[in-house]
Design a protein around this motif. Structure first.
Motif, mmCIF file in Angstrom:
data_model
loop_
_atom_site.group_PDB
_atom_site.id
_atom_site.type_symbol
_atom_site.label_atom_id
_atom_site.label_comp_id
_atom_site.label_asym_id
_atom_site.label_seq_id
_atom_site.Cartn_x
_atom_site.Cartn_y
_atom_site.Cartn_z
ATOM 1 N N ARG A 212 0.824 -1.205 0.000
ATOM 2 C CA ARG A 212 0.000 0.000 0.000
ATOM 3 C C ARG A 212 0.863 1.262 0.000
ATOM 4 O O ARG A 212 0.663 2.167 0.798
ATOM 5 C CB ARG A 212 -0.936 -0.015 1.208
ATOM 6 N N LEU A 213 1.824 1.315 -0.892
ATOM 7 C CA LEU A 213 2.728 2.452 -0.959
ATOM 8 C C LEU A 213 2.302 3.432 -2.041
ATOM 9 O O LEU A 213 1.811 3.038 -3.095
ATOM 10 C CB LEU A 213 4.156 1.978 -1.247
ATOM 11 N N THR A 293 -7.855 6.421 -0.466
ATOM 12 C CA THR A 293 -7.971 6.149 0.957
ATOM 13 C C THR A 293 -8.409 7.434 1.650
ATOM 14 O O THR A 293 -8.179 8.523 1.155
ATOM 15 C CB THR A 293 -6.641 5.669 1.556
ATOM 16 N N GLY A 294 -9.041 7.298 2.793
ATOM 17 C CA GLY A 294 -9.488 8.485 3.513
ATOM 18 C C GLY A 294 -10.748 9.059 2.890
ATOM 19 O O GLY A 294 -11.395 8.456 2.037
ATOM 20 N N THR A 295 -11.076 10.267 3.296
ATOM 21 C CA THR A 295 -12.337 10.884 2.873
ATOM 22 C C THR A 295 -12.197 11.760 1.634
ATOM 23 O O THR A 295 -13.191 12.038 0.968
ATOM 24 C CB THR A 295 -12.909 11.733 4.020
ATOM 25 N N ASP A 296 -10.997 12.205 1.313
ATOM 26 C CA ASP A 296 -10.795 13.072 0.156
ATOM 27 C C ASP A 296 -10.587 12.210 -1.084
ATOM 28 O O ASP A 296 -9.532 11.609 -1.273
ATOM 29 C CB ASP A 296 -9.591 13.989 0.374
ATOM 30 N N ARG A 297 -11.605 12.157 -1.944
ATOM 31 C CA ARG A 297 -11.552 11.304 -3.132
ATOM 32 C C ARG A 297 -11.431 12.130 -4.416
ATOM 33 O O ARG A 297 -11.856 11.705 -5.488
ATOM 34 C CB ARG A 297 -12.784 10.399 -3.173
ATOM 35 N N ARG A 298 -10.833 13.298 -4.295
ATOM 36 C CA ARG A 298 -10.621 14.136 -5.472
ATOM 37 C C ARG A 298 -9.343 13.703 -6.180
ATOM 38 O O ARG A 298 -8.391 13.243 -5.559
ATOM 39 C CB ARG A 298 -10.531 15.610 -5.069
ATOM 40 N N TRP A 299 -9.355 13.877 -7.506
ATOM 41 C CA TRP A 299 -8.188 13.492 -8.293
ATOM 42 C C TRP A 299 -6.953 14.276 -7.846
ATOM 43 O O TRP A 299 -6.994 15.489 -7.680
ATOM 44 C CB TRP A 299 -8.454 13.725 -9.776
ATOM 45 N N PRO A 304 -3.310 12.430 4.488
ATOM 46 C CA PRO A 304 -2.251 12.821 5.426
ATOM 47 C C PRO A 304 -1.220 11.723 5.689
ATOM 48 O O PRO A 304 -0.045 12.011 5.913
ATOM 49 C CB PRO A 304 -3.037 13.167 6.702
ATOM 50 N N ASP A 305 -1.660 10.453 5.651
ATOM 51 C CA ASP A 305 -0.749 9.347 5.939
ATOM 52 C C ASP A 305 -0.172 8.714 4.680
ATOM 53 O O ASP A 305 0.368 7.605 4.718
ATOM 54 C CB ASP A 305 -1.462 8.284 6.775
ATOM 55 N N THR A 306 -0.259 9.435 3.551
ATOM 56 C CA THR A 306 0.154 8.876 2.260
ATOM 57 C C THR A 306 1.546 8.264 2.300
ATOM 58 O O THR A 306 1.782 7.194 1.760
ATOM 59 C CB THR A 306 0.103 9.956 1.168
ATOM 60 N N ASP A 310 5.907 4.340 3.104
ATOM 61 C CA ASP A 310 7.129 4.540 2.320
ATOM 62 C C ASP A 310 8.297 4.917 3.227
ATOM 63 O O ASP A 310 9.406 4.397 3.085
ATOM 64 C CB ASP A 310 6.912 5.655 1.288
ATOM 65 N N ILE A 311 8.045 5.843 4.145
ATOM 66 C CA ILE A 311 9.093 6.313 5.045
ATOM 67 C C ILE A 311 9.570 5.179 5.945
ATOM 68 O O ILE A 311 10.778 4.987 6.152
ATOM 69 C CB ILE A 311 8.587 7.518 5.872
#
Length: 363
Positions: A212-213, A293-299, A304-306, A310-311
């Motif tokens: 899930r990166l 993921t999350g509530t923001d489904r805009r292109w 916030p945890d994207t 990866d880190i």
């Protein structure tokens, strides 16, 4: 067609945000690999005029991995880059931040995994101990994630598993078929094409949470954000339109690649097979493009945890020593409102008309 957020319902208007169509700005987009048919969405967007309407004269330039593509943006040799995040994170963790920001989230999950021959001895990643792994390049974005996956299994990169750069496409596939490598660590679309071209393969995914990166996004120089914010928003908007169009008319999207790369067009009796295979590749690609993921489904939006996974993966791979890096120095959602200000229903209609036209005799 698959349904995607904003694909037909949300209607926004540009409110003057677009650059003037008659004032085209030459823009170089640095790509991390050969521009193959997996990027047909961009070719479709070019063909439908989305970039031109946003005032962008787009040129795609391919490089060998994000480790080579990112410096092109840092040095302003390229206006934008479509890359992954590891080089940016690594520099930031060393207190040497790069003057770039990601502004449009494109591939929202890991699109790399492992391909092995279906009848071969490698069944799991652990089976690679004492064997050879082919990677596209040592600068590919999969490298740190694979190092992290090996560490989790107690395997040492380059010691327990021999690493061989093999490139992509037929040259890489031949090395797997001939036994020169025991597995390939390439991106999903390559594995789909490999399965279509060669004898049966099996794909081994990364372990969670490495599946899930954040895999690829548009970046630009901070000076471009400061000096040309309209251009940044326009680039993201053209990408969003291209994404929606390709999702709505995948066959026409696939065939648009021929206009970008005419030599890729097969003989007439092979066109239908090529189109079907490329649609399969695009469908696989869209599993990552549409993974919100999350509530923001805009292109283009970043949760916030994207970058958390990866880190952590980079730390596990011992490429960084700390995880408390400032995400605001890596990505921004500043342009997301402007990027999504367009008539999505009109984009879908244009894409479907193009698909209808492509099926007419002589097209």
């Amino acid at each position: 067609p698959a349904k995607f957020p904003h694909a037909a319902s949300q209607v926004h208007y540009a409110r003057g945000a677009s650059l003037a169509a008659n004032a085209q700005e030459k823009v170089i987009l640095a790509m991390p690999t050969v521009v193959g048919a997996q990027y047909s969405d961009i070719a479709f967007g070019l063909d439908l005029g989305f970039f031109k309407e946003e005032g962008i004269d787009l040129q795609l330039v391919a490089f060998q991995g994000s480790g080579v593509a990112v410096p092109q943006v840092v040095n302003k040799a390229a206006t934008f880059g479509l890359t992954e995040s590891s080089l940016v994170i690594t520099a930031l963790a060393k207190n040497e931040p790069l003057p770039v920001r990601f502004f449009y989230n494109y591939l929202r999950e890991n699109v790399n995994n492992f391909a092995v021959l279906a009848d071969g001895p490698v069944k799991t990643l652990a089976d690679l101990k004492g064997r050879k792994l082919g990677v596209g390049s040592l600068t590919f974005n999969s490298v740190p994630m694979t190092k992290a996956a090996f560490k989790e299994l107690g395997l040492t990169w380059g010691k327990d598993v021999e690493i061989r750069p093999v490139g992509v496409g037929a040259a890489a596939w031949k090395q797997l078929e001939s036994g020169q490598v025991d597995a390939l660590n390439l991106y999903l679309s390559e594995n789909v094409r490999l399965g279509q071209a060669c004898r049966k393969i099996r794909q081994i995914p990364y372990p969670d949470p490495l599946r899930r990166l954040f895999a690829s996004a548009l970046m630009t120089h901070v000076d471009t954000i400061r000096d040309k914010p309209q251009l940044v928003a326009a680039m993201g908007r053209a990408m969003a339109k291209s994404t929606i169009a390709c999702a709505s008319a995948r066959e026409a999207c696939a065939r648009a690649y021929w206009k970008y790369a005419p030599t890729a067009r097969p003989a007439p009796d092979k066109e239908a097979e090529w189109s079907a295979n490329t649609v399969t590749v695009l469908t696989a690609q869209y599993s990552a493009i549409s993974r919100f993921t999350g509530t923001d489904r805009r292109w283009g939006s970043f949760a916030p945890d994207t970058l958390d996974a990866d880190i952590q993966a980079l730390k596990d791979a011992e490429l960084i020593v700390r995880t408390d890096v400032n995400r605001e120095q890596i990505f921004t959602n500043r342009f997301i409102d402007d990027i999504n200000r367009f008539d999505a229903a009109a984009v879908v209609a244009r894409a479907r008309e193009a698909e209808s036209a492509s099926r007419r005799p002589g097209q």
